[in-house]
Design a protein around this motif. Structure first.
Motif, mmCIF file in Angstrom:
data_model
loop_
_atom_site.group_PDB
_atom_site.id
_atom_site.type_symbol
_atom_site.label_atom_id
_atom_site.label_comp_id
_atom_site.label_asym_id
_atom_site.label_seq_id
_atom_site.Cartn_x
_atom_site.Cartn_y
_atom_site.Cartn_z
ATOM 1 N N THR A 167 2.026 143.258 18.194
ATOM 2 C CA THR A 167 3.320 142.507 19.085
ATOM 3 C C THR A 167 4.556 142.894 18.589
ATOM 4 O O THR A 167 5.424 142.929 19.343
ATOM 5 C CB THR A 167 3.014 141.092 19.164
ATOM 6 O OG1 THR A 167 3.105 140.411 17.895
ATOM 7 C CG2 THR A 167 1.980 140.885 19.753
ATOM 8 N N ARG A 168 4.857 143.212 17.450
ATOM 9 C CA ARG A 168 6.169 143.602 16.990
ATOM 10 C C ARG A 168 6.885 144.669 17.685
ATOM 11 O O ARG A 168 8.033 144.846 18.165
ATOM 12 C CB ARG A 168 6.435 143.688 15.355
ATOM 13 C CG ARG A 168 6.022 142.254 14.783
ATOM 14 C CD ARG A 168 5.959 142.512 13.156
ATOM 15 N NE ARG A 168 4.836 143.057 12.960
ATOM 16 C CZ ARG A 168 4.386 143.224 11.552
ATOM 17 N NH1 ARG A 168 5.073 142.615 10.738
ATOM 18 N NH2 ARG A 168 3.207 143.974 11.444
ATOM 19 N N LYS A 189 11.495 139.530 26.630
ATOM 20 C CA LYS A 189 10.939 137.955 26.968
ATOM 21 C C LYS A 189 9.925 138.179 28.078
ATOM 22 O O LYS A 189 8.867 137.810 27.838
ATOM 23 C CB LYS A 189 12.002 137.201 27.691
ATOM 24 C CG LYS A 189 12.171 135.904 27.007
ATOM 25 C CD LYS A 189 13.278 135.108 27.523
ATOM 26 C CE LYS A 189 13.573 133.747 26.641
ATOM 27 N NZ LYS A 189 14.928 133.472 26.987
ATOM 28 N N TRP A 242 9.155 144.125 20.777
ATOM 29 C CA TRP A 242 10.799 144.136 20.836
ATOM 30 C C TRP A 242 11.431 145.365 19.971
ATOM 31 O O TRP A 242 12.652 145.344 19.886
ATOM 32 C CB TRP A 242 11.147 142.821 20.234
ATOM 33 C CG TRP A 242 10.728 142.349 19.036
ATOM 34 C CD1 TRP A 242 9.689 141.176 19.071
ATOM 35 C CD2 TRP A 242 10.927 142.506 17.856
ATOM 36 N NE1 TRP A 242 9.322 140.743 18.101
ATOM 37 C CE2 TRP A 242 10.090 141.577 17.165
ATOM 38 C CE3 TRP A 242 11.864 143.213 17.066
ATOM 39 C CZ2 TRP A 242 10.015 141.476 15.903
ATOM 40 C CZ3 TRP A 242 11.925 143.380 15.458
ATOM 41 C CH2 TRP A 242 10.810 142.318 14.927
ATOM 42 N N HIS A 255 3.988 133.693 18.153
ATOM 43 C CA HIS A 255 3.846 134.003 19.747
ATOM 44 C C HIS A 255 4.804 135.278 19.928
ATOM 45 O O HIS A 255 4.282 136.376 20.437
ATOM 46 C CB HIS A 255 4.164 132.750 20.606
ATOM 47 C CG HIS A 255 3.694 133.011 22.027
ATOM 48 N ND1 HIS A 255 2.301 132.908 22.315
ATOM 49 C CD2 HIS A 255 4.324 133.397 23.063
ATOM 50 C CE1 HIS A 255 2.122 133.002 23.544
ATOM 51 N NE2 HIS A 255 3.441 133.310 23.894
ATOM 52 N N CYS A 256 6.163 135.342 19.737
ATOM 53 C CA CYS A 256 6.843 136.364 20.020
ATOM 54 C C CYS A 256 7.574 136.854 18.685
ATOM 55 O O CYS A 256 8.434 137.782 18.845
ATOM 56 C CB CYS A 256 8.098 135.776 20.863
ATOM 57 S SG CYS A 256 9.261 134.651 20.156
ATOM 58 N N ASP A 257 7.239 136.473 17.487
ATOM 59 C CA ASP A 257 7.599 137.080 16.310
ATOM 60 C C ASP A 257 9.167 136.942 15.868
ATOM 61 O O ASP A 257 9.686 137.758 15.058
ATOM 62 C CB ASP A 257 7.280 138.706 16.275
ATOM 63 C CG ASP A 257 5.803 139.098 16.497
ATOM 64 O OD1 ASP A 257 5.082 138.680 15.799
ATOM 65 O OD2 ASP A 257 5.714 139.852 17.551
ATOM 66 N N THR A 262 7.115 140.258 26.429
ATOM 67 C CA THR A 262 5.993 139.371 25.637
ATOM 68 C C THR A 262 5.202 138.452 26.480
ATOM 69 O O THR A 262 4.346 138.134 26.042
ATOM 70 C CB THR A 262 7.253 138.858 24.641
ATOM 71 O OG1 THR A 262 7.899 139.678 24.001
ATOM 72 C CG2 THR A 262 6.191 137.924 23.425
ATOM 73 N N ARG A 271 13.146 130.605 21.252
ATOM 74 C CA ARG A 271 13.030 131.738 22.146
ATOM 75 C C ARG A 271 11.661 131.700 23.225
ATOM 76 O O ARG A 271 12.265 131.760 24.470
ATOM 77 C CB ARG A 271 12.859 133.055 21.544
ATOM 78 C CG ARG A 271 13.139 134.424 22.480
ATOM 79 C CD ARG A 271 13.454 135.546 21.956
ATOM 80 N NE ARG A 271 12.236 135.990 20.881
ATOM 81 C CZ ARG A 271 12.270 136.957 20.442
ATOM 82 N NH1 ARG A 271 13.361 137.855 20.263
ATOM 83 N NH2 ARG A 271 11.323 137.608 19.426
#
Lengths: 198, 205
Positions: free
Chosen positions: A173-174, A110, A177, B14-16, A113, B35
């Motif tokens: 961006t993947r 979190k 995580w 934004h965060c996939d 990101t 999330r």
């Protein structure tokens, strides 16, 4: 679908990848370019202000200091943030993020990101200095009396902004995580956790 | 758990985060990511008409915003200089700073124009014809360009320039500035309200 194979999107015919190939490498390359160019951008004069034949070159830092001396403190803070702090924060921050992704450093997804998107967002504000130069160069141009011109650092500075923005764009961006596999959190089923894996 | 055939998958831009949604938003509703709380979908009242109207508004302000003088400076010697967005770019170009000029042109003039024209074209043609391949290509360009629209940054830069020059002469704001502010507000509102997923669904064959 295997890790290397690609599919086409049904909506836009774009290529689909599980992870964009070589995105980290491309992001590093753009970032390295920016990190090199930040030196000429800050060392060479960014503006050349001439009044009655007296040329006064200003680098980004000396321009900000002039503003402080003139007593325009709030403007100096804005200029300092946009043209000195933001590019440095971006380069350091992106280096840290890419490094942590590459080395699988434990860091909350979190936080990472949020940090990445914050850096992506502040990047645009560095363009401010170039816009100011573009506006002032016209208004201060009085032929022989005075002129306000862009110095050799402007192109380098523009490239720094451009390269860091592209760097955060090409970064997949993947990967953020992937570093920490918290697989459960990624699957929601209308607000409830869905235990089955994709 | 049984899967409803009407369910569809959504990925948070934004965060996939991958999620399943039951239904689209109604007008006035908004779906956000559990999330990271960023926007997933908004139920937009009369979205097609709104899109058309917003792009037309943008088109209306585009020429005055970029070509009308934003500000005139009256120097102590009595000389007056005018500046529009285009003048600034052209001046940089003639002084040999073509790269900087290109970058400023790209961020303050080209991207807003491209986005306005593409969205206008899409919202008009999609009313009368089936989506074609070139519609998708065009919309993909819009999706890539949205973070390069820097009219809001330009307005702040204008304020900074104004403060820097306030001791050098008398500043007279002009109509171009008003048009630029209107264009910036229209573009920001358009980009905030634009529901890319909704448009992509329309663009699917």
């Amino acid at each position: 679908m295997n890790r290397v194979g690609s599919f086409q999107c049904l909506s836009c015919n774009g290529k689909l990848h599980l992870r964009t190939p070589n995105s980290l490498q491309a992001a590093w390359a753009w970032l390295a370019t920016a990190a090199v160019l930040i030196f000429p951008a800050n060392l060479y004069p960014i503006t050349l202000f001439t009044v009655f034949g007296n040329e006064k070159p200003d680098t980004i830092l000396s321009g900000t200091l002039t503003l402080v001396k003139m007593g325009m403190f709030p403007i100096a803070v804005i200029v300092f943030t946009a043209s000195i702090a933001v590019p440095i924060i971006k380069i350091v921050g992106l280096t840290y993020i890419y490094f942590s992704v590459q080395r699988h450093v434990k860091l909350s997804d979190k936080a990472r990101t949020r940090m990445f998107h914050f850096i992506e967002w502040i990047g645009r504000w560095s363009m401010m200095d170039l816009f100011v130069i573009s506006i002032m160069s016209v208004l201060m141009d009085l032929g022989h009396i005075s002129s306000f011109e862009a110095g050799p650092a402007t192109a380098a500075f523009g490239l720094v902004v451009f390269c860091t923005m592209v760097s955060s764009k090409v970064f997949d961006t993947r990967l953020l995580w992937d570093a920490e596999q918290a697989s459960e959190e990624h699957l929601y089923h209308s607000g409830q956790r869905n235990k089955s894996k994709l | 758990m049984e899967r409803d055939p009407h369910d569809f998958m959504v990925i948070c831009p934004h965060c996939d985060l991958v999620m399943q949604m039951h239904e689209h938003c109604f007008a006035g509703q908004k779906a956000s990511c559990p999330r990271c709380h960023s926007k997933l979908e908004t139920g937009w009242v009369h979205s097609e008409t709104m899109l058309l109207l917003l792009t037309l508004t943008g088109l209306f302000f585009y020429i005055p915003a970029n070509f009308y003088p934003m500000m005139a400076v009256e120097m102590k010697a009595g000389m007056i200089t005018n500046a529009s967005v285009f003048d600034g770019i052209f001046h940089l170009f003639t002084k040999g700073q073509w790269f900087t000029a290109l970058l400023v042109f790209f961020c303050s003039m080209l991207t807003p124009a491209l986005i306005i024209f593409v969205l206008l074209y899409l919202s008009i043609t999609l009313k009368y014809m089936q989506p074609r391949r070139h519609h998708q290509e065009l919309f993909r360009v819009v999706c890539h360009l949205d973070s390069w629209v820097m009219l809001d940054v330009y307005l702040i830069s204008f304020c900074v320039a104004m403060f820097k020059m306030k001791d050098l002469g008398v500043l007279h704001p002009n109509w171009g500035l008003l048009a630029l502010i209107c264009l910036a507000v229209t573009m920001i509102y358009l980009m905030c309200q634009l529901d890319k997923r909704q448009i992509w669904e329309k663009l699917r064959h």
